[in-house]
Design a protein around this motif. Sequence first.
Motif, PDB file in Angstrom:
ATOM      1  N   THR A 121       0.825  -1.197   0.000  1.00 26.51           N
ATOM      2  CA  THR A 121       0.000   0.000   0.000  1.00 26.51           C
ATOM      3  C   THR A 121       0.866   1.257   0.000  1.00 26.51           C
ATOM      4  N   HIS A 135      -5.641  -3.829   5.340  1.00 22.15           N
ATOM      5  CA  HIS A 135      -6.538  -2.826   5.897  1.00 22.15           C
ATOM      6  C   HIS A 135      -5.789  -1.505   6.007  1.00 22.15           C
ATOM      7  N   THR A 136      -6.422  -0.436   5.570  1.00 17.04           N
ATOM      8  CA  THR A 136      -5.756   0.871   5.557  1.00 17.04           C
ATOM      9  C   THR A 136      -6.085   1.694   6.784  1.00 17.04           C
ATOM     10  N   SER A 137      -6.889   1.136   7.700  1.00 12.09           N
ATOM     11  CA  SER A 137      -7.168   1.867   8.940  1.00 12.09           C
ATOM     12  C   SER A 137      -5.902   1.914   9.782  1.00 12.09           C
ATOM     13  N   THR A 153      -4.392   0.542  12.052  1.00  8.95           N
ATOM     14  CA  THR A 153      -4.085  -0.619  12.880  1.00  8.95           C
ATOM     15  C   THR A 153      -2.596  -0.713  13.178  1.00  8.95           C
ATOM     16  N   GLN A 180      -0.050  -8.337   6.763  1.00  9.97           N
ATOM     17  CA  GLN A 180      -1.299  -9.065   6.981  1.00  9.97           C
ATOM     18  C   GLN A 180      -1.387 -10.189   5.964  1.00  9.97           C
TER      19      GLN A 180
END
Length: 208
Positions: free
Chosen positions: A106, A118-120, A122, A127
């Motif tokens: 990403t 996941h781009t939140s 975290t 992952q």
Amino acid sequence: SGSPYLNIYTAGSERLRITSDGELELRKNQDGVTGRPDNRIIFKDTDTSVAANQPIGEISWYSTDAGMANVNSYIRGINEATNGSGALTFGVKASGSSEIEALRITSAGRIGIGMVPHTSSTGYALQIDGGASSFIQIFNDTSGNTLNDGLVIGNDANTAYFVNKENTPLVFRTNNAERLRITSDGLVGIGTDNPNSMGRLSVVVPST
């Protein structure tokens, strides 16, 4: 004419060469260049609209082996979102199957294997989604590299696994100090690196 290769020049200098063996060479003096090199391939999207996951450019590997006349792997640059963020996707294709995105990096540098990370916020840098079960296996120069070697970490629908397949202890540390040890024969030591063989569990309480 008579040259064993094809040359392309700009501003009086050779920039690209296709050799007689079909190799493609970009040719530019990089002496003193730091950071992004001048010798590079640029894929430029010239439209004015931006869509999430829109492809910008791709390097593909095409095969006709075993009758599989299509792209069997690729690296693709995409617009990750509508704000100009970019990502890289890596795809593969098994014979008789559709191509899949196997790995993504990403714009935040996070890596997803078998999934879109996941781009939140975290903070998970890596992952993995292996399907019904997900495992990673770690080797070293002395462990061997078969299915029965190394360290395995993973889970399935019912259980989480932390498996040492070597004849060595498992050691857990906090603050760079050993807190718990499980020997290769199953003895457990808490606060000691030498569990008592007279019992399955040895606990040493540190002095205060």
